[in-house]
Design a protein around this motif. Structure first.
Motif, short mmCIF file in Angstrom:
data_model
loop_
_atom_site.label_atom_id
_atom_site.label_comp_id
_atom_site.label_asym_id
_atom_site.label_seq_id
_atom_site.Cartn_x
_atom_site.Cartn_y
_atom_site.Cartn_z
N THR A 134 0.70 -0.82 0.33
CA THR A 134 -0.13 0.19 0.01
C THR A 134 0.58 1.30 -0.07
OG1 THR A 134 0.15 0.22 1.89
CG2 THR A 134 -1.55 -1.04 0.76
N GLY A 135 0.54 2.46 -0.11
CA GLY A 135 1.37 3.59 -0.22
C GLY A 135 2.16 3.76 -1.32
N GLN A 136 2.16 3.75 -2.93
CA GLN A 136 2.98 3.68 -3.42
C GLN A 136 3.06 4.77 -4.10
OE1 GLN A 136 1.60 0.63 -6.65
NE2 GLN A 136 2.35 -1.01 -5.20
N TRP B 169 -1.91 5.89 -2.07
CA TRP B 169 -2.20 4.80 -1.63
C TRP B 169 -3.00 3.45 -2.18
CZ3 TRP B 169 -0.30 4.72 2.62
CH2 TRP B 169 0.28 6.23 3.85
N LEU C 26 -3.61 0.16 -3.65
CA LEU C 26 -3.51 -1.46 -3.10
C LEU C 26 -2.97 -2.51 -4.10
CD1 LEU C 26 -4.02 -3.59 -0.29
CD2 LEU C 26 -6.00 -3.85 -1.05
N THR C 27 -1.65 -2.95 -3.87
CA THR C 27 -1.53 -4.12 -5.26
C THR C 27 -1.13 -5.71 -4.07
OG1 THR C 27 -0.33 -2.01 -5.88
CG2 THR C 27 0.34 -3.78 -6.84
#
Length: 83
Positions: A53-55, A63, A65-66
């Motif tokens: 999270t938070g890229q 933010w 989600l990956t």
């Protein structure tokens, strides 16, 4: 480095502002065996999914989600990751 660090039996996952790296625990060079652009907070699930999270904005939505599916080693009860 930013955020947290994840340690498995054979790899350490670290995150910078630009990328996530998987570095072998054993060996003398400690060169990454896997990397992906975009850093952030990480979590590793029991089934071998690395969640981030938070890229950074330039790599996706803020933010975001990956999830990355990692291969588990032969013994699924050890929760080690085999890249």
């Amino acid at each position: 480095m930013i955020g947290n660090t994840i340690l498995t039996i054979n790899l350490v996952f670290v995150s910078t502002t630009k990328a996530i790296y998987a570095i072998p625990v054993q060996g003398s060079t400690h060169m990454p065996v896997w990397s992906v652009t975009g850093g952030g907070e990480m979590a590793l699930t029991a089934d071998g999914t690395l969640i981030v999270t938070g890229q950074e904005l330039e790599y996706g939505y803020p933010w975001a989600l990956t999830a990355y599916r990692l291969r588990l080693a032969d013994n699924p009860t050890c929760h080690c990751v085999d890249m």
